[in-house]
Design a protein around this motif. Structure first.
Motif, short mmCIF file in Angstrom:
data_model
loop_
_atom_site.label_atom_id
_atom_site.label_comp_id
_atom_site.label_asym_id
_atom_site.label_seq_id
_atom_site.Cartn_x
_atom_site.Cartn_y
_atom_site.Cartn_z
N SER A 5 -16.68 14.07 36.13
CA SER A 5 -16.53 12.76 36.17
C SER A 5 -15.67 12.88 37.79
CB SER A 5 -15.58 12.85 35.60
OG SER A 5 -15.99 12.71 33.99
N VAL A 8 -18.48 13.24 40.52
CA VAL A 8 -19.47 12.09 40.55
C VAL A 8 -18.55 11.15 41.30
CG1 VAL A 8 -20.39 9.51 39.23
CG2 VAL A 8 -20.70 12.90 38.27
N CYS A 9 -17.02 10.74 40.70
CA CYS A 9 -16.10 10.03 41.43
C CYS A 9 -15.75 9.99 43.07
CB CYS A 9 -14.69 9.76 40.75
SG CYS A 9 -13.09 8.97 41.83
N ASP A 12 -19.11 9.51 44.81
CA ASP A 12 -19.09 8.16 44.94
C ASP A 12 -19.02 7.37 46.01
OD1 ASP A 12 -20.30 4.49 44.40
OD2 ASP A 12 -18.23 5.15 42.99
N VAL A 13 -17.13 7.33 46.02
CA VAL A 13 -16.36 7.39 47.25
C VAL A 13 -16.53 7.80 48.09
CG1 VAL A 13 -13.98 7.18 47.90
CG2 VAL A 13 -14.44 6.39 45.25
N SER A 15 -19.26 8.76 49.37
CA SER A 15 -20.90 7.65 49.57
C SER A 15 -20.85 6.13 49.68
CB SER A 15 -22.18 7.94 48.92
OG SER A 15 -21.79 6.54 47.33
N SER A 16 -19.75 5.53 49.72
CA SER A 16 -19.64 4.56 49.92
C SER A 16 -18.24 4.10 51.18
CB SER A 16 -19.59 3.40 48.03
OG SER A 16 -18.30 4.15 48.11
N ARG A 47 -10.85 4.56 44.94
CA ARG A 47 -12.20 4.10 45.68
C ARG A 47 -11.21 2.98 46.70
NH1 ARG A 47 -14.45 3.53 40.36
NH2 ARG A 47 -16.02 5.10 40.60
#
Length: 107
Positions: A5, A8-9, A12-13, A15-16, A47
């Motif tokens: 988890s 992944v978090c 994700d952060v 990449s965005s 995020r």
């Protein structure tokens, strides 16, 4: 599951956002005993921090006194301590624990 988890978090952060997120060993250790609800709030905060570093300043991000560039972000009763590096565009997550614990670690 926990480490998945977190990975992944952070992926994700990163990449965005134009900022890369890196977690210190102590930060990862602090998260092991947290329940799912607090982890979700923390991931939303990470995020928000990544989004706020640059064009969208956030008043919830406050400098930590007597530290060299460390910032804090309040997540409920806990504090997320982190150090941004604008040259490398990297945010180093240092610690996530209660107020007394976090500040005691800085001494």
């Amino acid at each position: 599951m926990f480490s998945t988890s977190l990975a992944v978090c952070l992926a994700d952060v990163s990449s965005s956002s134009s900022w890369q997120i890196v977690a210190d060993r102590q930060f990862v250790k602090d998260l092991r005993s947290l329940n799912k609800e607090i982890l979700q709030r923390l991931f939303r905060a990470i995020r928000e921090i990544a989004r706020s570093m640059g064009e969208h300043p956030n008043r919830a991000i406050v400098p930590v006194k007597n530290s060299d560039g460390m910032l804090r972000y309040r997540v409920g009763e806990r504090r997320l301590l982190f150090v941004p590096d604008s040259d490398s565009r990297q945010i180093r997550l240092v610690s996530f624990c209660g107020r007394d614990c976090c500040y005691a670690r800085l001494k």
